[in-house]
Structure formats: structure tokens, C-alpha cells
Design an enzyme around this catalytic site. Structure first.
Site: not given
Ligand SMILES: Cc1ncc(COP(=O)(O)O)c(C=O)c1O
Length: 420
Positions: A241, A279-282, A349-350, A378
Site C-alpha cells: 500500500g 507485500e509491496p506492489g505499487r 473513444c472516451e 498497474y
Molecule cells: C492483498 C494485497 N496485498 C498487497 C497489495 C499491493 O498494494 P500496493 O500495490 O498498493 O503496494 C494489494 C493491492 O491491492 C493487495 O490487495
């Protein structure tokens, strides 16, 4: 455009002729070789970020693990980088289990999520020995009890709603009361008691995830106490997050600052010997990539519309939750006085197909290359075929060399699934 360079992946520069270089690769040469639009990833920046997360977490909590939230950039090459850097993978569903396995991850290091897991997905997870299944509610438990063979075992975490809000768009908030993910603490406690009676499912711990693009450490810290109140467990997965820097105004906390807050709360509320997972993603991938587009039309009137050959087919972040991006003319990034305020729009087309609503561009003209920084998260994963667009390729740039890791979709593939 002063400051734009700070939004590009570390290692980016502007050549003497004003052209952007990413990891030593010139934007014009990348566009000539791979076409546009193209997603360019600075591989070293990606690896450095993965290492930063790993070392900063280990320094604060020796028994801990980083699992990359694959959903942010689920292509094999990116997942493989994470695996090579010693991270596990968080997956949401069967598709991401498959790409994660292809990327070479040890199944024991996979964490499976999903608020609507199918029997097929859980079967795949059990068959491959996925380390942790995060159960979202009683239906997951019903299915696992059917699927795990007698004498077998599946370790699970229970996802808990911490009742925490954050100052983010409602569409990316997940830990608030009434969220569709997980269970409120009383229902979670009931489910835990039920699983504890099971002879084939073991509750190892709890999971919590507050939301995405959070630019403040405080909601993370606040999410820990509500799950601590459910009892002592071996594992606490505290989600992802952390926000990324998309625009000049964004000031996301550094990884160290974020972990000070999160692990500080873990020290205060969780058992000393419990393992912590994040669990970092973004924040792991956003800033490691840029998207290069070709300017196809420039229309001057009440606004100057600069239209490019991509848009919401390769970047849904603007339409989904109004994310502000920045942009520049990649072949004219040097100092200039010929700046024009423009709205950068896509080819779809939006009217909502806007990439940047108001940005200063250096004399934009048809044929220019336009670059949008911080597109690593994403964007690839939500790429689509709207208006018959072919999904975008991904190129890794490193030390002046570029290699294609995901090719552009072909025209034939657009109708390959049609059976009539
Ligand atoms: C369960 C869970 N973990 C981790 C993430 C990764 O979040 P972020 O990309 O904001 O770090 C998400 C994203 O929605 C998620 O649903």
C-alpha cells in the site's frame, strides 16, 4: 519541466540534444526499435528497489519476508527479478500462480489472495504446495476442507478488516469497515476458531491490507493493533500500500520511514517472535518504468489537446482513480522557453481517456515522442484491447542495452479467440 527528471527511474538523464535516456538507452532509439507505445523498465532501478525493501525490512525485523504483490506488474520478467532478488510473490488468482511458477518462485514463498477464489484456483494452490493461502471468508475454508486430502495440510492466514481509512481515492481503499475484502474482527475470530478444529487446514496467522497509494505512514501503523487483539499467531502479513511518486506534488514516505512506522507498531502490538510479511506492489515498481508514446495529433483551441497513440488501453490509473501523472516531450527535454499548457489525451473513444489533464510541454508537435513517467505499477496489468488496440510491449533497459521481455500483441491475436 524542471523537476520532471526526478520522476524518471534513477539512472535516467537528458542527452546533449535534449533526448531522454533511460538506463543509458535513448528514447528515440527505443521507439524506433520497439515501436510505440512501449513500456520501458529500468532494470537496475527495479532490482535496487527490491533490495532496498529487503534490507530495510531485515534491519528492523530479522524474522520477516518481503513478497512482491505481483498484480502491480505481473509479467514473468518482473516476477523473475523479484525472485532473483530473494523476494516471495503475492498472487491473486490462478493466472498469477501460473506466471509466478513460470518465473521460478519456490511455491512455498507464494501467498495467495482473492476475495472470490474459485475451486480451480484453490485446487492449483493445493496441488503446487503454495505456502500460504489467505482465506477471505468461510467459503474459502469450505473449499479447502474439500480439496486438501486426508492427512494433508494447507497453511492459511485469515484476512481481517482493521477498520482503518486512509486519505486515498475510495476505489483503492480496502481496510475500511464494510470493505469487500476479509472479515471484521468478530467474524474473523469465529472463522479462526472453526479452522482450529480442522484436521487439514492450519491457521498460521493474520493478514491485513489498508489500501493503495497511501502517502502517509500513520494508517499503516494504525492497522496493527486491531489484528493484535485477535490473539497471538506465528505470522502477520501486514499487506502493501505504500504510495509512489507520480507527480511533482507527491511526497511518498521513504521505505525506511514507512517501515519505521509499521515495524514500530508491530513491536508494540505483536508477539516478539512472530514473523512479519509485507507485500509491496505499487511502490516497488511504479517509478522504475516510463511509457513512451508518439504524438499523433495536436489540436489547438480553447485547450491544446496533444493526442498520443496509446491512452486508457495501456494506462487505466487515471480513469480508475484519477491518478495525476506528469509528461514531457522525450525528444525535447532540454531548457526551452517555448512551453505550452496542454491536455494529453489518448486515442480511445472516451472523453475520460485523458493521460494528463494540464501539463507544460515543450512546443508539442505531431511526430514527437511523449513520455509519461512512473507507469510501472498497474498499467501493464490492466492493459486492454479497447478500440482494437494491441497490448503494449515491455522492454528492459540496462547499461545502454535494451531487451524485449514482453512483445506487443499481434493483429492476429486480436481475433485469435473468436470461434466464429
Ligand atoms: C492483498 C494485497 N496485498 C498487497 C497489495 C499491493 O498494494 P500496493 O500495490 O498498493 O503496494 C494489494 C493491492 O491491492 C493487495 O490487495
Amino acid at each position: 519541466m524542471a523537476g520532471l527528471i526526478e520522476l524518471f527511474p534513477p539512472g535516467s538523464a537528458v542527452a546533449a540534444d535534449g533526448t531522454l535516456t533511460v538506463a543509458g538507452c535513448r528514447a528515440d532509439e527505443l521507439a524506433a526499435e520497439f515501436g510505440t507505445p512501449v513500456l520501458v523498465v529500468a532494470e537496475a532501478a527495479l532490482r535496487d528497489r527490491a533490495r532496498e525493501y529487503r534490507t530495510e525490512l531485515a534491519a528492523r525485523r530479522p524474522d520477516s519476508r518481503v513478497v512482491f504483490a505481483s498484480k502491480a506488474f505481473p509479467c514473468t520478467a518482473v516476477q523473475r527479478v523479484m525472485v532473483e532478488e530473494g523476494l516471495g510473490l503475492d498472487v491473486a488468482g490462478g493466472g498469477e500462480i501460473r506466471t509466478a511458477l513460470k518465473a521460478g518462485v519456490d511455491p512455498a514463498l507464494i501467498v495467495l489472495h482473492g476475495n472470490a477464489k474459485s475451486v480451480d484456483e484453490l485446487t492449483l494452490a493445493v496441488r503446487h504446495g503454495i505456502g500460504l493461502v489467505v482465506v477471505d471468508g468461510p467459503d474459502d475454508v469450505d473449499r479447502l476442507e474439500e480439496l486438501v486430502p486426508p492427512g494433508g495440510n494447507q497453511d492459511v492466514l485469515v484476512r481481517v478488516i482493521p477498520g482503518v481509512t486512509a486519505d486515498v481515492h475510495a476505489h483503492v481503499m480496502t481496510g475500511h469497515e464494510g470493505a469487500k475484502f476479509g472479515l471484521a474482527p468478530p467474524a474473523a475470530a469465529e472463522l479462526i476458531a472453526r479452522i482450529e478444529r480442522s484436521d487439514r487446514i492450519t491457521v498460521r496467522g493474520l493478514h491485513v491490507h489498508v489500501g493503495s497509494q497511501i502517502l502517509d505512514t500513520e494508517p499503516f501503523a494504525r492497522s496493527v493493533a486491531p489484528i493484535a487483539a485477535l490473539g497471538a499467531f506465528e505470522v502477520y502479513d501486514l499487506g502493501g500500500g505504500l504510495g509512489a511518486r507520480y507527480s511533482y506534488a507527491d511526497r511518498p514516505p521513504a521505505v525506511a520511514e514507512y517501515l519505521d512506522a509499521l515495524i514500530g507498531a508491530a513491536r508494540e502490538h505483536l508477539p516478539r517472535d512472530a514473523q512479519v510479511i509485507i507485500e509491496p506492489g505499487r511502490s516497488m515498481v511504479a517509478s522504475a518504468a516510463v511509457t513512451l508514446y508518439r504524438v499523433t495529433t495536436v489540436k489547438r483551441g480553447a485547450h491544446t489537446f496533444v493526442a498520443v497513440d496509446g491512452g486508457m488501453g495501456d494506462n487505466l490509473e487515471v480513469a480508475l482513480f484519477a491518478q495525476r501523472f506528469e509528461a514531457g516531450i522525450a525528444n525535447r527535454l532540454g531548457p526551452t522557453e517555448r512551453v505550452e499548457r496542454a491536455v494529453v489525451v489518448g486515442r480511445h473513444c472516451e472523453s475520460g481517456d485523458v493521460l494528463v489533464d494540464g501539463v507544460d510541454l515543450a512546443a508539442p508537435a505531431v511526430g514527437d515522442l511523449l513520455v509519461v513517467p512512473a507507469t510501472g505499477a498497474y498499467c501493464f496489468t490492466m492493459a486492454n484491447n479497447y478500440n482494437g488496440t494491441r497490448r503494449i510491449p515491455v522492454v528492459f533497459a540496462r547499461d545502454g542495452a535494451a531487451r524485449l521481455v514482453v512483445r506487443r500483441e499481434t493483429w492476429e491475436e486480436l481475433s485469435a479467440r473468436d470461434v466464429e
